[in-house]
Scaffold this motif. Structure first.
Motif, PDB file in Angstrom:
ATOM      1  N   ASP A  14      34.969  40.153  38.659  1.00 48.59           N
ATOM      2  CA  ASP A  14      36.054  39.382  39.253  1.00 48.59           C
ATOM      3  C   ASP A  14      35.823  39.355  40.760  1.00 48.59           C
ATOM      4  N   LYS A  15      36.461  38.406  41.428  1.00 54.18           N
ATOM      5  CA  LYS A  15      36.388  38.470  42.888  1.00 54.18           C
ATOM      6  C   LYS A  15      37.680  39.083  43.407  1.00 54.18           C
ATOM      7  N   PRO A  16      37.676  39.564  44.641  1.00 52.65           N
ATOM      8  CA  PRO A  16      38.862  40.291  45.111  1.00 52.65           C
ATOM      9  C   PRO A  16      40.121  39.433  45.099  1.00 52.65           C
ATOM     10  N   HIS A  17      41.218  39.984  44.581  1.00 54.73           N
ATOM     11  CA  HIS A  17      42.509  39.330  44.758  1.00 54.73           C
ATOM     12  C   HIS A  17      43.394  40.247  45.589  1.00 54.73           C
ATOM     13  N   ILE A  18      44.606  39.790  45.821  1.00 55.59           N
ATOM     14  CA  ILE A  18      45.456  40.505  46.779  1.00 55.59           C
ATOM     15  C   ILE A  18      45.753  41.942  46.346  1.00 55.59           C
ATOM     16  N   ALA A 281      46.493  59.099  45.609  1.00 53.99           N
ATOM     17  CA  ALA A 281      47.636  58.286  46.018  1.00 53.99           C
ATOM     18  C   ALA A 281      47.598  56.988  45.230  1.00 53.99           C
ATOM     19  N   ALA A 282      48.682  56.715  44.511  1.00 57.07           N
ATOM     20  CA  ALA A 282      48.675  55.555  43.607  1.00 57.07           C
ATOM     21  C   ALA A 282      49.677  54.495  44.056  1.00 57.07           C
ATOM     22  N   ASN A 283      49.163  53.308  44.338  1.00 57.22           N
ATOM     23  CA  ASN A 283      50.072  52.209  44.672  1.00 57.22           C
ATOM     24  C   ASN A 283      50.565  51.505  43.410  1.00 57.22           C
ATOM     25  N   GLY A 284      51.690  50.819  43.549  1.00 53.77           N
ATOM     26  CA  GLY A 284      52.215  50.031  42.443  1.00 53.77           C
ATOM     27  C   GLY A 284      51.495  48.705  42.361  1.00 53.77           C
ATOM     28  N   PHE A 285      51.989  47.847  41.485  1.00 54.10           N
ATOM     29  CA  PHE A 285      51.311  46.562  41.273  1.00 54.10           C
ATOM     30  C   PHE A 285      52.013  45.414  41.967  1.00 54.10           C
ATOM     31  N   ILE A 286      51.209  44.484  42.448  1.00 53.73           N
ATOM     32  CA  ILE A 286      51.756  43.300  43.099  1.00 53.73           C
ATOM     33  C   ILE A 286      51.793  42.155  42.095  1.00 53.73           C
ATOM     34  N   THR A 287      52.926  41.487  42.046  1.00 56.17           N
ATOM     35  CA  THR A 287      53.026  40.300  41.200  1.00 56.17           C
ATOM     36  C   THR A 287      53.039  39.063  42.091  1.00 56.17           C
ATOM     37  N   ASN A 288      52.726  37.928  41.488  1.00 55.89           N
ATOM     38  CA  ASN A 288      52.746  36.650  42.202  1.00 55.89           C
ATOM     39  C   ASN A 288      53.986  35.897  41.743  1.00 55.89           C
ATOM     40  N   ASN A 289      54.964  35.789  42.621  1.00 55.60           N
ATOM     41  CA  ASN A 289      56.235  35.158  42.243  1.00 55.60           C
ATOM     42  C   ASN A 289      56.804  35.767  40.970  1.00 55.60           C
ATOM     43  N   SER A 296      42.951  35.555  33.366  1.00 51.12           N
ATOM     44  CA  SER A 296      43.195  34.500  32.383  1.00 51.12           C
ATOM     45  C   SER A 296      44.241  33.500  32.871  1.00 51.12           C
ATOM     46  N   LEU A 297      45.266  33.990  33.591  1.00 45.41           N
ATOM     47  CA  LEU A 297      46.279  33.055  34.101  1.00 45.41           C
ATOM     48  C   LEU A 297      45.773  32.317  35.345  1.00 45.41           C
ATOM     49  N   GLY A 298      44.731  32.866  35.959  1.00 49.35           N
ATOM     50  CA  GLY A 298      44.169  32.223  37.156  1.00 49.35           C
ATOM     51  C   GLY A 298      45.161  32.196  38.311  1.00 49.35           C
TER      52      GLY A 298
END
Ligand code: MSP
Length: 482
Positions: A14-18, A281-289, A296-298
């Motif tokens: 994959d390529k880097p996402h936010i 140290a564990a960060n949470g997850f970022i959602t998009n809107n 798969s959702l792109g």
């Protein structure tokens, strides 16, 4: 090297996402923060290449696997350069020196009696590179990757993780900040308290599957499980001696891979007779809107596009200020713009412009000289430095920035109350301006790990020559966005 911090090594399919950028930025801020405290820093990131995903992705792209991994490794490295990530090391798990370290770790674990051959029968999710239970599935599919796991029945080597339950719990008891934030540590502990299953630590090497990867020493028909290989990157970077002398202080990871880091990895190190890392140290997850980002959702947000639009520092600010560390957070254009306009354009940017416009008018008059700082401002700046330090030590980035922005608000109040433009007396006006530029200096110093380019721009606008200030109003730092 006194302080050693790592990011996960990212899969090259994959390529880097936010989300990836977020973890890397967290590590970068910590690395820069430690360096600003006078410490030597080793900060490593890299790519995880020996995965079945790599084999599949290269085949899908119709590329030779080596050429594919070279190209993707470059993509990741280039992304971090563009985002001004200050890593000192970049590791690829295809490097020969890493393979050697992985083999040595395997041999040590084997010599400790913690590897045995058994039959694995079960479900394997390629997306996770992990075995799954029937109960993890939704309608027969992996709920995250929306794919049916492979049914696997084969001979594997198993790692005796079950033998480490007590030792892990003892270790956790003795290190009460091993996993940050605390609520994640409670989850890890509860998981371990339930009892641990042994983990399959190898896969059969066969045509089209696992022929890639690191062969098990003395058993070339087996490839070392990609996680058992990937975790070892943290040792490959400093080398055995380096790790023995000073293991990682912080592994910055996402919550999705916390168990690998807080359970399996310490057990592997215990088995291999090596020191354990300081903190996970564990960060949470970022959602998009509000929607989970997935290939798969792109709908993955491209951090490079975001940085091109708002600037690197604005992206860093948004992620660290908006999301309390450890919690999940959401990205949306509205949220980004709101933060940008309120805190950066109207907040910091406006204060810098106000103060330096006034200070610039004094150029040539030689009136702003180093003097005695207003005691109230001095106290506020010192108290903020302490607060920021404390919050950084406990990964509370959002709160550290909030404290820093109180200093920005203080500067604004000071400008409004003093009405500098109305002060006719040169010395009194200069003294007030000295207070303000000193405040900007204090802000820039504390801000530097979070927003390095902005801090540099503020500093460069204030040149002291023989204790006389020459100020240049910088270009608008954060133009308003509509
Ligand atoms: N290769 C393994 C890690 C091996 S480390 C020894 C891996 N790679 S990954 O490419 O899938 O990256 C996972 C990490 O990316 C997560 O742990 C997290 O740090 C980051 N993130 C991926 N998606 C994310 C979000 N949507 N939000 C926040 N972080 C996310 O797992």
């Amino acid at each position: 090297m006194e302080f050693y911090i790592t990011t996960p090594i990212y899969y090259v399919n994959d390529k880097p996402h936010i989300g990836h950028a977020y973890t890397t930025i967290v590590a970068d801020v910590l690395a820069r923060w430690r360096a600003s405290q006078g410490e030597q820093v080793r900060f490593s990131t890299g790519v995880d290449e020996n995965s079945q995903k790599t084999v599949d992705a290269a085949a899908k792209a119709g590329e030779d696997i080596r050429a594919y991994t070279d190209r993707m490794a470059d993509t990741w490295e280039a992304a971090w350069r563009t985002l001004a990530i200050a890593n000192t090391d970049f590791i690829r798990t295809t490097e020969a020196h890493h393979h050697e370290v992985v083999r040595t770790i395997w041999e040590r674990i084997e010599a400790a009696g913690d590897l045995y051959k058994g039959t694995y029968e079960g479900l394997y999710c390629k997306g996770h590179e992990a075995f799954m239970k029937e109960s993890d599935l939704v309608d027969g599919l992996c709920p995250e990757h929306k794919t049916a796991p492979e049914v696997v029945r084969e001979e594997n080597y198993f790692f005796k993780l079950s033998a480490y339950q007590e030792k892990l719990l003892e270790f956790y008891d003795a290190h009460d900040d091993f996993v940050m934030p605390a609520h994640r540590f409670r989850e890890v502990r509860a998981f371990v308290e339930q009892g641990l299953d042994d983990v399959s630590f190898s896969r059969e090497r066969k045509e089209g599957r696992a022929e890639w990867g690191i062969p098990v020493p003395n058993d070339p028909h087996q490839a070392i499980y990609v996680w058992a290989d990937a975790l070892v990157n943290y040792i490959s970077v400093p080398g055995f001696e380096g790790w023995e002398h000073h293991p990682a202080d912080v592994h910055a990871v996402g919550k999705d891979i916390l168990r690998f880091h807080a359970v399996i990895w310490p057990a592997m190190l215990m088995s291999a007779g090596l020191p354990l890392p300081g903190q996970i140290a564990a960060n949470g997850f970022i959602t998009n809107n509000g929607v989970k980002m997935s290939k798969s959702l792109g709908n993955g947000i491209d951090p490079l596009a975001l940085a091109a639009q708002y600037g690197n520092d604005a992206v860093r600010y948004f992620l660290l200020r908006e999301i309390p560390y450890g919690e999940d957070g959401d990205y949306s254009e509205t949220k980004m713009k709101d933060r940008y306009n309120a805190d950066l354009a109207n907040g910091l940017g406006n204060l810098v412009a106000r103060v330096l416009t006034l200070a610039e008018k004094e150029n040539g008059k030689g009136t702003i000289v180093r003097g005695t700082l207003d005691p109230a401002l001095d106290r506020a700046a010192m108290a903020t430095a302490r607060t920021v330090g404390e919050r950084m030590a406990s990964f509370r980035f959002s709160e550290a920035l909030a404290a820093l922005w109180e200093l920005v608000a203080l500067g604004d109040r000071y400008v409004n109350e003093k009405k500098i433009w109305e002060i006719a007396d040169d010395a009194a006006r200069a003294a007030a301006l000295f207070d303000l530029v000193s405040l900007l200096e204090a802000i820039a110093t504390l801000l530097a790990p979070f927003m390095p380019a902005t801090a540099r721009a503020i500093d460069a606008a204030m040149l002291w020559k023989d204790d006389v200030l020459h100020a240049t109003k910088p270009a608008v730092l954060f133009p308003r966005i509509s």
